[in-house]
Design a protein around this motif. Structure first.
Motif, mmCIF file in Angstrom:
data_model
loop_
_atom_site.group_PDB
_atom_site.id
_atom_site.type_symbol
_atom_site.label_atom_id
_atom_site.label_comp_id
_atom_site.label_asym_id
_atom_site.label_seq_id
_atom_site.Cartn_x
_atom_site.Cartn_y
_atom_site.Cartn_z
ATOM 1 N N GLU A 1 50.380 -22.015 19.081
ATOM 2 C CA GLU A 1 51.185 -21.542 20.204
ATOM 3 C C GLU A 1 52.678 -21.649 19.925
ATOM 4 N N SER A 2 53.086 -22.709 19.231
ATOM 5 C CA SER A 2 54.514 -22.902 18.960
ATOM 6 C C SER A 2 55.075 -21.828 18.036
ATOM 7 N N TYR A 3 54.174 -21.179 17.275
ATOM 8 C CA TYR A 3 54.599 -20.115 16.366
ATOM 9 C C TYR A 3 54.332 -18.719 16.919
ATOM 10 N N SER B 1 55.407 -18.313 21.357
ATOM 11 C CA SER B 1 56.743 -18.730 21.762
ATOM 12 C C SER B 1 57.585 -17.518 22.153
ATOM 13 N N LYS C 1 60.695 -20.020 14.656
ATOM 14 C CA LYS C 1 59.857 -20.952 13.892
ATOM 15 C C LYS C 1 59.028 -20.218 12.847
#
Length: 221
Positions: A86-88, A91, A96
Motif C-alpha cells: 500500500e505504501s508504494y 499512496s 517511494k
C-alpha cells in the motif's frame, strides 16, 4: 554479465522501452516489491511469517540497492505485507516507488547492463534501459533451467513465477512455451523432487497472493 539478484533480473525483463516501470502498471510494480522482499529473505535480513514481514538483520552490501524497501519494512516490529504494498501502490504519491526503481536502475548501471535509448514521441530524448543482451541472457536462463534439461535453481523458479504473476512471460516466450512454463511451475509444486525449488514456488504463490490482493482491492485491477 555478472551474477545478478532476482530483483535485478526481474527488472531487466519488465522495464519498458524507456527503461522504467510505469507507476500505473500495478502488477509489475507489486512483483518488483515481492522480488525485493524475496532477495532480502534469501539474505536473512528480513523474515516472513504468513502475511507479515520484519527486519531480522543488517542489509548486506550485495543488495544495498534495496535500502528504500528495507527502510520501509524496518518499523521495529513485524508489519503486514499488504501495508508495504500500500505504501508504494496505493499512496497519493509515486515518490517511494520511483525511489526504489531508481535505486535498482543505479545498481544495474553499476553492473554494466544498461544502454542508451531514444525516448519521447519523436525519439529525441536520451534515456537508459536494460541492454538487449542482458534481456536475452535472463530469458535464456529461464528457458535452459525450466523448459530444457538444465539444473533448476531456486532463483530461476522465483523469477519465472514473478514474471508470470506480472503478466510478462508471454512477452518473451511463444504461446506454446508460455503454456509449458506454467505447466512446469505447477508440476514443481506437486513434485517430490527438488524440495527447495518446490518450496520456492509455493513461497512465491503465498507471497504474491497476499500482495496482489492489495492491488485488486485498492485499484480494481
Amino acid at each position: 554479465m555478472e551474477n545478478l539478484t532476482i530483483t535485478q533480473e526481474y527488472y531487466i525483463c519488465v522495464a519498458n522501452d524507456k527503461g522504467t516501470i510505469s507507476v500505473y502498471d500495478h502488477k509489475a510494480a507489486t512483483c518488483l516489491i515481492a522480488a525485493g522482499v524475496l532477495d532480502m529473505s534469501l539474505e536473512n535480513c528480513v523474515g516472513i511469517d504468513g502475511k507479515t514481514v520484519e527486519v531480522t538483520g543488517k542489509l548486506p552490501d550485495n543488495i544495498a540497492f534495496l535500502r528504500p524497501l528495507y527502510d520501509t519494512i524496518d518499523q521495529g516490529k513485524a508489519i503486514k505485507l499488504s501495508k508495504v504494498v500500500e505504501s508504494y501502490i496505493a499512496s497519493f504519491s509515486d515518490k517511494k516507488l520511483k525511489e526504489l526503481i531508481g535505486s535498482v536502475v543505479t545498481s544495474l548501471e553499476g553492473a554494466g547492463v544498461m544502454e542508451s535509448v531514444k525516448t519521447g514521441i519523436f525519439k529525441s530524448k536520451e534515456g537508459r534501459a536494460p541492454s538487449q543482451a542482458s534481456v536475452n541472457g535472463v530469458v535464456e536462463k529461464i528457458r535452459a533451467e525450466i523448459l530444457e534439461d538444465g539444473e533448476m535453481s531456486d532463483e530461476a523458479v522465483a523469477l519465472a513465477a514473478l514474471l508470470d504473476r506480472a503478466g510478462k512471460l508471454k512477452d518473451y516466450f511463444s504461446k506454446y512455451e508460455h503454456k509449458e512454463l506454467r505447466a512446469r511451475l505447477t508440476d514443481i509444486k506437486k513434485s517430490e523432487a527438488g524440495k527447495s525449488v518446490k518450496e520456492m514456488a509455493d513461497y512465491i504463490d503465498g507471497l504474491m497472493a497476499s500482495m496482489l490482493a492489495v492491488v485488486t482491492t485498492t485499484t480494481g485491477a
